[in-house]
Motif scaffolding. Structure first.
Motif, PDB file in Angstrom:
ATOM      1  N   SER A 367      37.454  37.820  41.309  1.00 54.76           N
ATOM      2  CA  SER A 367      36.356  38.856  41.641  1.00 54.76           C
ATOM      3  C   SER A 367      35.668  38.309  42.959  1.00 54.76           C
ATOM      4  O   SER A 367      35.191  39.304  43.790  1.00 54.76           O
ATOM      5  CB  SER A 367      35.381  39.060  40.711  1.00 54.76           C
ATOM      6  OG  SER A 367      34.650  37.591  40.303  1.00 54.76           O
ATOM      7  N   TYR A 391      35.658  46.138  37.654  1.00 56.25           N
ATOM      8  CA  TYR A 391      36.805  47.173  37.826  1.00 56.25           C
ATOM      9  C   TYR A 391      36.314  48.356  37.856  1.00 56.25           C
ATOM     10  O   TYR A 391      35.273  48.852  37.709  1.00 56.25           O
ATOM     11  CB  TYR A 391      37.454  46.883  36.491  1.00 56.25           C
ATOM     12  CG  TYR A 391      38.213  45.232  36.276  1.00 56.25           C
ATOM     13  CD1 TYR A 391      38.605  44.615  37.352  1.00 56.25           C
ATOM     14  CD2 TYR A 391      37.720  44.636  34.973  1.00 56.25           C
ATOM     15  CE1 TYR A 391      38.999  43.286  37.141  1.00 56.25           C
ATOM     16  CE2 TYR A 391      38.384  43.399  34.958  1.00 56.25           C
ATOM     17  CZ  TYR A 391      38.756  42.639  36.055  1.00 56.25           C
ATOM     18  OH  TYR A 391      39.224  41.427  35.665  1.00 56.25           O
ATOM     19  N   ARG A 392      37.300  49.155  38.164  1.00 58.72           N
ATOM     20  CA  ARG A 392      37.138  50.553  38.489  1.00 58.72           C
ATOM     21  C   ARG A 392      36.757  51.412  37.151  1.00 58.72           C
ATOM     22  O   ARG A 392      36.944  51.116  36.130  1.00 58.72           O
ATOM     23  CB  ARG A 392      38.379  51.465  39.170  1.00 58.72           C
ATOM     24  CG  ARG A 392      39.652  51.099  38.031  1.00 58.72           C
ATOM     25  CD  ARG A 392      41.071  51.947  38.599  1.00 58.72           C
ATOM     26  NE  ARG A 392      42.144  51.559  38.068  1.00 58.72           N
ATOM     27  CZ  ARG A 392      42.492  52.016  36.745  1.00 58.72           C
ATOM     28  NH1 ARG A 392      41.647  53.467  36.311  1.00 58.72           N
ATOM     29  NH2 ARG A 392      43.549  51.779  36.272  1.00 58.72           N
ATOM     30  N   VAL A 411      41.063  49.422  31.124  1.00 60.82           N
ATOM     31  CA  VAL A 411      41.325  48.205  32.075  1.00 60.82           C
ATOM     32  C   VAL A 411      40.750  46.946  31.649  1.00 60.82           C
ATOM     33  O   VAL A 411      41.375  45.781  31.640  1.00 60.82           O
ATOM     34  CB  VAL A 411      40.762  48.673  33.480  1.00 60.82           C
ATOM     35  CG1 VAL A 411      40.674  47.490  34.455  1.00 60.82           C
ATOM     36  CG2 VAL A 411      41.256  49.600  34.171  1.00 60.82           C
ATOM     37  N   SER A 412      39.557  46.943  31.076  1.00 58.53           N
ATOM     38  CA  SER A 412      38.838  45.448  30.853  1.00 58.53           C
ATOM     39  C   SER A 412      39.615  44.870  29.639  1.00 58.53           C
ATOM     40  O   SER A 412      39.928  43.363  29.622  1.00 58.53           O
ATOM     41  CB  SER A 412      37.461  45.603  30.379  1.00 58.53           C
ATOM     42  OG  SER A 412      36.626  46.169  31.527  1.00 58.53           O
ATOM     43  N   MET A 415      43.101  43.525  31.367  1.00 62.27           N
ATOM     44  CA  MET A 415      42.948  42.257  31.917  1.00 62.27           C
ATOM     45  C   MET A 415      42.412  41.253  31.072  1.00 62.27           C
ATOM     46  O   MET A 415      42.772  39.973  31.736  1.00 62.27           O
ATOM     47  CB  MET A 415      41.899  42.593  32.974  1.00 62.27           C
ATOM     48  CG  MET A 415      42.087  43.624  34.012  1.00 62.27           C
ATOM     49  SD  MET A 415      43.539  43.011  35.124  1.00 62.27           S
ATOM     50  CE  MET A 415      42.793  41.729  36.067  1.00 62.27           C
ATOM     51  N   PRO A 444      43.464  47.474  38.668  1.00 58.46           N
ATOM     52  CA  PRO A 444      42.179  47.244  38.148  1.00 58.46           C
ATOM     53  C   PRO A 444      41.020  47.877  38.981  1.00 58.46           C
ATOM     54  O   PRO A 444      40.045  48.141  38.540  1.00 58.46           O
ATOM     55  CB  PRO A 444      41.811  45.807  37.627  1.00 58.46           C
ATOM     56  CG  PRO A 444      42.896  45.046  38.821  1.00 58.46           C
ATOM     57  CD  PRO A 444      44.283  46.118  38.519  1.00 58.46           C
ATOM     58  N   TYR A 445      41.503  47.860  40.249  1.00 56.58           N
ATOM     59  CA  TYR A 445      40.556  48.131  41.386  1.00 56.58           C
ATOM     60  C   TYR A 445      40.881  49.646  41.974  1.00 56.58           C
ATOM     61  O   TYR A 445      41.805  50.102  41.985  1.00 56.58           O
ATOM     62  CB  TYR A 445      40.181  47.138  42.511  1.00 56.58           C
ATOM     63  CG  TYR A 445      39.790  45.973  42.007  1.00 56.58           C
ATOM     64  CD1 TYR A 445      38.443  45.661  41.479  1.00 56.58           C
ATOM     65  CD2 TYR A 445      40.700  44.897  41.795  1.00 56.58           C
ATOM     66  CE1 TYR A 445      38.125  44.653  41.077  1.00 56.58           C
ATOM     67  CE2 TYR A 445      40.269  43.714  41.483  1.00 56.58           C
ATOM     68  CZ  TYR A 445      38.740  43.490  40.865  1.00 56.58           C
ATOM     69  OH  TYR A 445      38.457  42.419  40.516  1.00 56.58           O
ATOM     70  N   ASN A 449      44.532  46.691  45.476  1.00 59.41           N
ATOM     71  CA  ASN A 449      45.347  46.080  44.270  1.00 59.41           C
ATOM     72  C   ASN A 449      46.529  45.510  44.845  1.00 59.41           C
ATOM     73  O   ASN A 449      46.919  44.281  44.404  1.00 59.41           O
ATOM     74  CB  ASN A 449      45.721  47.355  43.437  1.00 59.41           C
ATOM     75  CG  ASN A 449      44.315  47.909  42.675  1.00 59.41           C
ATOM     76  OD1 ASN A 449      43.875  47.192  41.694  1.00 59.41           O
ATOM     77  ND2 ASN A 449      44.080  48.850  43.064  1.00 59.41           N
TER      78      ASN A 449
END
Length: 519
Positions: A367, A391-392, A411-412, A415, A444-445, A449
């Protein structure tokens, strides 16, 4: 009399009003012929088929598939509903892919419709629809998401063909893992007297470690007078049981992909040299690689940078307060952000070289890399500071890729499992290849990426004692094609070979990729 620019502005206003009401798909009847033809001529609309269009960008290159892949499912929902009203749905097999969270654009999407014509409808970029003239399941067995009508999970499992368990094993295991109680399936098995299907689903559930559910299905069917022979429809067994309490399809997908893809990598990758004895010498070589690395990594993403620009932003010979929102200055911001992130990544490399667990280091530090990567753009007011937080929260699409990254809500979970697997992995080669691939697969972004994935790859390389490695912009097409094979077809070998070749060249003492001379 209105100028051409004013006429185009008027047409764009009409298009925006339409998009605000109904999205990116446009029928001929939605806009006047004048607006439609003007927008097509200027690249703001693309014709998919006679009478149907999608919104696009005039900056897209000829053959660019991004607008189509990003709009595919919206188009399918609008077109099929316009044609069949609510008398259509996906096949059981396609429905299972959606239940598994797989929204990858298929080459041919098959749907069921009582009014279908048993004919293909050609769409853009070698994709098509095929409408089978067959009956629909009961309304209670149909679900709708984003306008797409598909079988409910239990109904799809019962109705799906045996072949799909072999052809789409990862997706089927993810779908099966969402079954929490055998009653979800048993009511349909008993109502239809499906003893063969009961044996197949029992075997499939046992394959993923759901033995209790498999036993329930067999015992209940036999109690009702049916003879059930359990068969495993998968052609391979898992080396682990999917955790019973893991409710996220995205988390299950990452776990299954990691297990499936890791095996080919070890045989293709050079052996680990082991941790270097001289940490400072290793870091000095990393620093020496910065300009080359920055040039190639930024160029892969489409930025126009030069060694001179990279050196100036590294040394601080620029004025961020004077940054405007034009292309040249955005390139400078990207170069400055890359240097700041590179400095943060070097600290992560140092931690790994001094025996910290590579996966733990990246989980803790990534991060910070991201904040440094886009910090200059926040300073210049091009993006909001809030965009650096986590994240996005929106969908994202990869240019010219059929792969659709996970939904924001997934996403979370993905990840968390990714870092768990990265930290537990004992093969340096697997950490390098899957570290990069799975990160960009999750995406994730909203941006950055690829750069983040290459930073992560190099931290994993340090963890195995391999030298810092640069992916050349001149091999961008090969690089992206290899990632596409892994993302869409679960074929990791091209990507493994690609990275292994680059790493081996560095082990052989070859020079880093050259920077082309400015024209």
């Amino acid at each position: 009399m209105a100028t051409p620019q004013e006429k185009l502005a008027s047409s764009l206003e009409a298009l925006k009003a339409l998009q605000d009401r109904q999205g990116m798909v446009v029928r001929s009847a939605d806009l006047s012929r004048t607006h439609r033809e003007r927008l097509v001529a200027n690249g703001f609309l693309i014709e998919v088929m006679r009478g149907w269009y999608i919104a696009a960008s005039p900056n897209d290159r000829p053959g660019d598939t991004t607008a189509w892949y990003a709009t595919f499912w919206e188009f399918v929902a609008r077109y099929l509903t316009d044609r069949f009203k609510n008398d259509w749905c996906l096949t059981p097999e396609s429905s299972l892919l959606l239940h598994a969270g797989n929204w990858t654009v298929p080459q041919q999407l098959v749907i069921r419709a009582p009014g279908g014509g048993n004919n293909p409808t050609e769409l853009m970029h070698q994709t098509s629809l095929y409408d089978m003239r067959v009956a629909l399941p009961p309304a209670s067995d149909i679900e709708t998401e984003n306008g797409i009508r598909f079988y409910s999970l239990p109904a799809a499992l019962v109705a799906a063909s045996p072949a799909v368990f072999e052809q789409r094993a990862t997706d089927l295991r993810i779908a099966l893992a969402q079954i929490r109680d055998s009653s979800e399936i048993l009511s349909r098995l008993l109502a239809g007297g499906h003893s063969v299907i009961a044996g197949r689903l029992a075997g499939a559930l046992r394959n993923i470690g759901r033995g209790r559910l498999a036993d329930d299905i067999i015992a209940t069917m036999e109690k009702a007078g049916y003879a059930v022979r359990e068969t495993d429809p998968f052609i391979s067994r898992l080396d682990f049981d999917i955790p019973r309490r893991e409710v996220s399809p995205a988390a299950t997908r990452i776990r299954l992909l990691w297990q499936k893809l890791r095996s080919p990598i070890v045989d293709l990758f050079p052996d680990s040299p082991g941790t270097p004895n001289d940490v400072e010498a290793y870091l000095e070589r990393v620093e020496d690689a910065f300009i080359t690395d920055a040039y190639h990594s930024l160029s892969i993403e489409g930025y126009r940078v030069s060694p001179d620009l990279i050196e100036r932003v590294r040394s601080g010979d620029w004025n961020p307060d004077a940054i405007a929102k034009d292309r040249e200055h955005q390139d400078a911001l990207a170069a400055r952000g890359y240097w700041q992130a590179f400095e943060a990544v070097k600290k992560s490399v140092r931690a790994v070289l001094t025996n910290a667990t590579p996966g733990d280091v990246v989980e803790a530090d990534h991060s910070q890399w991201y904040r440094e990567l886009f910090g200059p753009s926040v300073t210049a007011g091009i993006i909001e500071a809030a965009d650096l937080a986590g994240y996005r929260s929106e969908r994202v699409f990869i240019r010219n890729s059929m792969h659709t990254p996970l939904a924001p809500r997934a996403v979370s979970d993905a990840m968390a499992v990714f870092f768990e697997l990265l930290s537990a992995e004992d093969s340096p080669a697997v950490r390098v290849v899957l570290g990069h691939f799975i990160f960009v697969y999750i995406h994730p972004y909203m941006d950055g990426n690829g750069r983040m994935g290459r930073f992560l790859m190099n931290v994993m390389l340090a963890g195995g004692g391999y030298p810092w490695t640069v992916i050349p912009v001149g091999r961008r097409n090969e690089y992206m094609a290899a990632l596409e094979q892994a993302s869409v077809h679960e074929n990791i070998e091209p990507f493994s070979r690609f990275i292994a070749e680059l790493v081996q060249s560095q082990l052989n003492g070859e020079a880093l990729p050259a920077i082309p001379e400015a024209k």
